[in-house]
Design an enzyme around this catalytic site. Structure first.
Site, mmCIF file in Angstrom:
data_model
loop_
_atom_site.group_PDB
_atom_site.id
_atom_site.type_symbol
_atom_site.label_atom_id
_atom_site.label_comp_id
_atom_site.label_asym_id
_atom_site.label_seq_id
_atom_site.Cartn_x
_atom_site.Cartn_y
_atom_site.Cartn_z
ATOM 1 C CE LYS A 201 -13.984 96.036 9.374
ATOM 2 N NZ LYS A 201 -13.346 94.751 9.487
ATOM 3 C CE1 TYR B 297 -7.512 89.952 6.084
ATOM 4 C CE2 TYR B 297 -9.020 91.597 6.959
ATOM 5 C CZ TYR B 297 -7.926 91.269 6.189
ATOM 6 O OH TYR B 297 -7.242 92.271 5.520
ATOM 7 C CG ASP C 211 -9.524 90.817 15.086
ATOM 8 O OD1 ASP C 211 -10.102 91.910 15.287
ATOM 9 O OD2 ASP C 211 -8.973 90.519 14.011
#
Ligand SMILES: *Cc1c(COP(=O)(O)O)cnc(C)c1O
Length: 430
Positions: free
Chosen positions: A270, A142, A237
């Site tokens: 995050k 994702y 990512d």
């Protein structure tokens, strides 16, 4: 009176599904989402006043636990000086410098507000820098909800994908190749066929959006070699793994296994915001100089580099840089996974877990899956019974079997022991 249920009913009248991000709705596991009233350290309290050991930590950002005093102080101090200016600040420079110091593959970085934004901008920059259209992504990874990335594999080998969301026209994903994770043959076939058109290959180095699946070393090596050979950019990512699995992020883990290894581009989020809306993307100078105002790739944000968010991120990075931080966090996480494994074993329930730094995953299987299709073969109903059994005992794991879990520096050995004791009861009931 169930206040969580009451709030959920109220929420569903005014917010689609009652939530502002789908996984929070507990659709995969059923039941009522817990509405969080407050959190401290490793715990949160829901609307009924029930305490939970929190193994989600906002899906990764809360690596220090909730309400860490140094972070709280930094945020309060920053807020007094103003919430947002739409003009540059010193803290943005400090945060960029800190990121560069910790992640040597990055020469320049741009701050944004969400992982989605960072992933989307990375794709645009890769296309702008290479003058190519095609991107590679892997099933089960994702990268946020940008149109070009909401795509699943078509039928057949190395085909262009199909949208996974209504509202994404097939034309928008026609340049996205979707491959199987850890499948070297498919990767080679894709480069053989499309190599000259590939702008970037985007990958979660340790995939946390299909539970916890590591890219194998031979696979990662091949990703690097093929990108280099064909002039494509390798984009990591690290929104989830960045500053979470190691101080140098997942790329430092692979650099230890593959001499000289570096990605070309890195997406972060995050942990770098410490719980505030902050994300980033970075690369070598020659790539980043394509970005406006230096180059022709447009990217902007009213709240980008927000002064309160950068204060939160900087204070968080300062804590995780302290000597021994990741050693202690890794040990605690390993102890949790080992404890769960022993509890499952005692009850005769198949179980395999894995972890890196403060990120973990586990499967009610006798092996660790290597790709999305294998992850999806796990026993969903059984996981759901496990999830609810743990929730009833005050342990909050991710409400879906395809999500990773997170341990923070605030989790104690006593929290792990309490979790394992609860798991023993629950496994016995499965
Ligand atoms: C969470 C996540 C994103 C998206 O970040 P948001 O801040 O939710 O938009 C992108 N990539 C990975 C690997 C993630 O885990």
């Amino acid at each position: 009176m169930d206040h969580n249920q009451q709030l959920f009913e109220r929420a569903q009248k005014v917010i689609p599904g009652g939530v502002n991000s789908p996984v929070r709705a507990f659709r995969a596991v059923g039941g009522t989402p817990r509405f969080v009233q407050r959190a401290q350290g490793a715990y949160f309290w829901d609307a009924n006043g029930n305490k939970h050991i929190d193994y989600i930590g906002s899906w990764g950002p809360m690596i220090l636990g909730h309400g860490h005093p140094a972070v709280l102080e930094a945020v309060q101090k920053a807020a007094l000086d103003g919430f947002s200016f739409g003009a540059p600040t010193e803290r943005e420079v400090e945060l960029a410098e800190a990121i560069l110091e910790l992640v040597p593959s990055i020469d320049m970085v741009r701050l944004v507000s969400s992982g989605t934004e960072a992933g989307m901008s990375t794709i645009r920059l890769a296309r702008g820098a290479t003058g190519r259209k095609t991107i590679i992504k892997f099933e089960g990874c994702y990268h946020g909800h940008a149109d070009a990335l909401l795509v699943k594999a078509g039928s057949g080998l190395a085909t262009f994908g199909n949208p996974t969301s209504a509202g994404v026209p097939p034309e928008v994903v026609q340049h996205t190749l979707v491959l199987e994770y850890n499948n070297v043959e498919q990767l080679e076939a894709a480069f053989a066929q499309h190599g000259a058109d590939i702008a970037c290959l985007m990958i979660e180095p340790i995939a946390g959006n299909m539970n916890f699946v590591r890219a194998s070393v031979p696979f990662m090596k091949r990703c690097r070699e093929l990108c280099t050979q064909h002039g494509a950019l390798l984009a990591f990512d690290e929104v989830m793994t960045g500053f979470r699995v190691a101080l140098g992020s997942a790329q430092s883990v692979y650099a230890q296994l593959i001499p000289g290894f570096e990605p070309d581009m890195t997406v972060m989020g995050k942990v770098i915001g410490g719980g505030m809306p902050l994300a980033a993307f970075g690369a070598k100078r020659a790539v980043m100089e394509h970005l406006a105002p230096l180059g022709g790739v447009y990217q902007a944000g009213t709240l980008s580099g927000n002064p309160v968010a950068t204060a939160c991120g900087l204070a968080t990075l300062k804590e995780i840089r302290k000597p021994g931080f990741f050693e202690a966090l890794s040990a605690r996480t390993q102890s949790l996974v080992a404890g769960l494994a022993a509890a499952a074993n005692e009850a005769g329930v198949p179980f395999r877990g894995d972890s890196q730094g403060g990120m973990f995953g586990f499967f009610l299987l006798d092996h660790l899956p290597q790709n999305y299709a294998a992850v999806m073969k796990t026993d969903g109903p059984r996981f759901n019974r496990f999830f609810h059994g743990m929730l009833d005992r005050g342990v909050y794991f991710a409400p879906a079997l395809y999500e990773a879990g997170f341990v923070s520096a605030a989790h104690t050995e006593a929290d792990v022991a309490e979790t394992v004791a609860a798991a023993k009861e629950v496994f016995a009931s499965l």
